[in-house]
Design an enzyme around this catalytic site. Structure first.
Site, mmCIF file in Angstrom:
data_model
loop_
_atom_site.group_PDB
_atom_site.id
_atom_site.type_symbol
_atom_site.label_atom_id
_atom_site.label_comp_id
_atom_site.label_asym_id
_atom_site.label_seq_id
_atom_site.Cartn_x
_atom_site.Cartn_y
_atom_site.Cartn_z
ATOM 1 N N ASP A 72 0.804 -1.224 0.000
ATOM 2 C CA ASP A 72 0.000 0.000 0.000
ATOM 3 C C ASP A 72 0.837 1.275 0.000
ATOM 4 O O ASP A 72 0.422 2.285 -0.568
ATOM 5 C CB ASP A 72 -0.999 0.008 1.157
ATOM 6 C CG ASP A 72 -0.372 -0.265 2.517
ATOM 7 O OD1 ASP A 72 0.863 -0.396 2.614
ATOM 8 O OD2 ASP A 72 -1.131 -0.360 3.500
ATOM 9 N N ASP A 449 2.820 1.199 13.559
ATOM 10 C CA ASP A 449 2.238 -0.153 13.585
ATOM 11 C C ASP A 449 3.003 -1.165 14.424
ATOM 12 O O ASP A 449 2.383 -2.029 15.044
ATOM 13 C CB ASP A 449 2.075 -0.740 12.174
ATOM 14 C CG ASP A 449 1.162 0.078 11.278
ATOM 15 O OD1 ASP A 449 0.305 0.796 11.804
ATOM 16 O OD2 ASP A 449 1.330 -0.003 10.058
#
Length: 736
Positions: A72, A449
């Site tokens: 992404d 993350d």
């Protein structure tokens, strides 16, 4: 796991800008000056292994061992079967082309194995640039580029659908491109030029998903549409490339509102389509799997398990369906994935009889994550996966299955034993870097993350995985006491505490005994003074709202507000004097300092560049009051009197981030590394003479998009530099 994630759904311009930290207009990168020594540097990834959402993976149908993956925000990769690792294909994209590192879709040409096409464009928001099609005749080694007039959204909702790019099965010179907001497009010259496809029946919407998938079934092209309401058609086809029709008899209802992915079983002449009520990867609560027999138009519901059941603890088992892949040699053998199944955890289902019966591969799976221990996420065992929308079956080996998750690629050769197939693929979005002057690790890192990691080796994933006690998601702060390097503190987003300290250089951690109430919803950056006696914690919400900083003089046992500290600023500790802290008020263009250990701050230099929260202040190691201000296009500024006055460094046109490393032999000042410009373009530079002159140390094949977050040299190895990227992990360079 915790916000803000660089893969989060972007609700609007302000939130998007805050999360991505890359608000720059797209364009074409220019070569920086002083490039004579660029080729003398060797660049490699600090190994973590994956860490990001792999949104697509495919095997070439005609070449054994050839595969591609897309991400992404971190580019695309080609699998090197001989070396058993992924080769990055887009590291050449430079500063101005950061938006192209997100790959919306990819396509191969079955008739021409060396051809590869990528649809690039990370965001479709107003502040982002248009997308581009990259075309290669040598499997991604070199590229030709066509800039589009439309925007793509590789890091937006629906990024795991697809593929949205297809080589026409009747003509290798014709390509199809599905866009989110501008309908279906077509090229008749192998992607060199593009125009809207005439006759496509679905009308685009400004905020919709548009075309979610393109797939060839024989000589017919099928297109999925993501903006139907569950009653209107959402799957269309063309047999001649000119006229389109809605596929008769297609499924309807909420569970079939969005066609997510499709795969064609050429032996059985059946098209399998996965559906959900939303495009994913988030927000799906129901879905299904249907197949179309293309010879007679008959549809069959072959959903393995219907969402909506009740789990053992009484919660509802909601999820959609995502990836789908067929065995190219065995009719009726298909693998599909669930997606967004948080209650019972996502799985792969496999059938060998055309969907009459299914087996959950998760139920017998043995996962080995020893090569990338962080995948345990602080638990006793890893999960089978989440955000599974990319699935592929090797056309030459039916038991060789690969699937992507929100953090890695798993693969098996026997349908039971699974391990990350991730070597060479590094996708972390890095925000914090420290290279300690002593200890077992040359690097500590903090990323979105995956939190903080202790890198005992640069060439293997950290053996301890991500920092625990507590586990946090995105790291917001990481600091080390300059004269007591064994003491380190960190902050980040998490549900079990947002701050921690280490007394062994970052190997092990313990949570602060308490934390301000603000910390859970706004855990910003943190600083520790030179001797480790005082902590200064700033607070910034993920939406950009800033709050008063707090101070602790007892290792986080108690905290008190610091009203005179500029809200949301990044605290900087003087590396020599424990009583000194600094802060740069980017709103006002004022440098503030504290001489009482962070209790109070007063203004010093004023009239400095303002209006950009990404301006960064750095303190030179081993020197008190030696400050450097990177003010982006406003240049580089230096103070040698603790911020009372600043002088612009004339050798730089722009400076985005700056750090220090071991001095060159015979030099009396640390080596300085920066991402900035000394001439026409933005690049990575080193100075060994106190910023009088600079040498570019990266080259045009090693640019990695946007690199303005943080950089640091190694205090023990002259010439070694660590560079944070937004999607290509940590790059480290060393002189050859």
């Amino acid at each position: 796991m915790s916000r803000p994630s660089r893969r989060a759904v972007l609700a609007g311009t302000a939130a998007a800008a805050a999360l991505t930290a890359v608000p720059f207009a797209p364009g074409h990168a220019q070569a920086a000056e002083n490039t004579a020594d660029a080729s003398s540097y060797r660049w490699r990834n600090v190994v973590i292994g994956g860490t990001g959402f792999v949104t697509g993976v495919m095997f070439h149908p005609r070449v054994r061992g050839l595969a591609y993956a897309r991400t992404d925000i971190g580019g695309a990769y080609r699998w090197d079967d001989r070396a058993a690792r992924w080769t990055p294909l887009l590291d050449h994209l430079g500063w101005d082309d950061w938006n192209l590192l997100g790959v919306e879709a990819m396509a191969v040409d079955p008739a021409h194995p060396d051809r590869l096409y990528l649809a690039c464009g990370t965001y479709a928001q107003a502040w982002a640039g248009t997308g581009a099609i990259l075309r290669s005749d040598d499997r991604g080694t070199t590229w030709r580029r066509t800039d589009l007039t439309v925007k793509l959204g590789a890091n937006e909702d629906g990024r795991g659908t697809g593929e949205r790019l297809l080589v026409d099965p009747r003509d290798s010179g014709t390509l199809w491109l599905g866009t989110r907001h501008d309908g279906l497009w077509r090229s008749t010259d192998r992607g060199a030029t593009w125009a809207p496809a005439p006759g496509f029946p679905a009308a685009p919407a400004a905020g919709g998903q548009g075309v979610t998938l393109l797939v060839a079934a024989g000589r017919t092209v099928y297109a999925g549409w993501g903006d139907a309401d569950g009653t209107a058609p959402n799957l269309f086809r063309t047999a001649d490339g000119r006229t389109w029709e809605a596929v008769p008899g297609q499924p309807s209802g909420t569970a079939a509102r969005v066609p997510v992915r499709a795969a064609y079983d050429g032996h059985a002449r059946e098209l399998y389509v996965t559906y959900a009520d939303a495009p994913g990867p988030n927000g799906q609560s129901t879905g299904g799997v249907h197949k179309l027999r293309t010879t007679d138009g008959r549809w069959t519901d072959v959903t393995p398990v219907r969402p909506g059941g009740t789990t053992g603890d009484g919660s509802t088992d909601t999820f959609g369906y995502g990836g789908v892949a067929v065995d190219a040699r065995r009719p009726g053998t298909v693998v599909v994935s669930t997606n967004n199944r948080w209650a019972l955890v996502d799985t792969l289902f496999r059938t060998t009889d055309g969907g009459r019966t299914w087996t959950s591969l998760k139920d017998s799976a043995v996962l080995d994550v020893s090569e990338t221990p962080y995948l345990e996420w602080g638990e006793d065992r890893p999960k089978f996966g989440w955000w599974i929308q990319a699935v592929a079956v090797d056309p030459y080996d039916a038991r060789h299955v690969v699937y992507g998750t929100g953090a890695t690629l798993y693969a098996t050769r026997d349908l039971r034993h699974w391990a990350p197939r991730i070597r060479g693929l590094e996708e972390s979005s890095v925000t914090q870097l420290i290279s300690p002057p002593a200890g077992g690790a040359h690097l500590l890192s903090g990323s979105r993350d995956i939190g903080v990691m202790y890198h005992e080796r640069l060439t293997s994933s950290p053996a301890r995985g991500m920092a625990t006690n507590p586990v946090t998601g995105s790291a917001t702060g990481l600091a080390q006491a300059a004269s007591r390097p064994a003491y380190v503190v960190r902050t980040g987003w998490g549900d079990h505490g947002n701050g921690a300290y280490s007394r062994d250089g970052g190997r092990t951690w313990a949570p602060f005994a308490s934390q301000p109430a603000l910390a859970k919803d706004a855990p910003g950056p943190i600083a520790v003074n030179a001797d480790g006696g005082v902590l200064l914690w700033s607070f910034v919400h993920w939406d950009g709202t800033r709050y008063p900083a707090h101070r602790s003089a007892d290792n986080g046992t108690t905290w008190s507000e610091v009203p005179s500290f500029p809200k949301g600023a990044v605290p900087v500790a003087d590396p020599v004097d424990p009583a000194l802290f600094y802060a740069y008020d980017t709103d006002a263009g004022v440098l503030l300092a504290s001489t009482d250990g962070g209790r109070t701050f007063t203004a010093r230099a004023t009239g400095l560049p303002s209006g950009d929260s990404q301006f960064k202040l750095a303190a030179a190691p081993g020197r008190s009051g030696d400050l450097w201000l990177s003010a982006k296009e406003n240049g580089l500024h230096r103070s040698t009197d603790g911020g009372a006055t600043f002088t612009r460094v004339t050798s730089c046109r722009s400076s985005h981030t700056l750090g220090f490393g071991k001095a060159a032999d015979g030099a009396g000042y640390p080596a300085i590394y920066q991402v900035g410009s000394t001439g026409a373009g933005t690049a990575v530079h080193r100075s060994d003479d106190e910023a009088r002159t600079w040498t570019r140390i990266n080259d045009d094949q090693h640019q990695w998009g946007w690199t303005g977050e943080t950089i640091t040299g190694d205090p023990r190895v002259h010439g070694r530099v660590y560079l944070a990227t937004n999607g290509r992990g940590i790059q480290y360079g060393e002189p050859r």
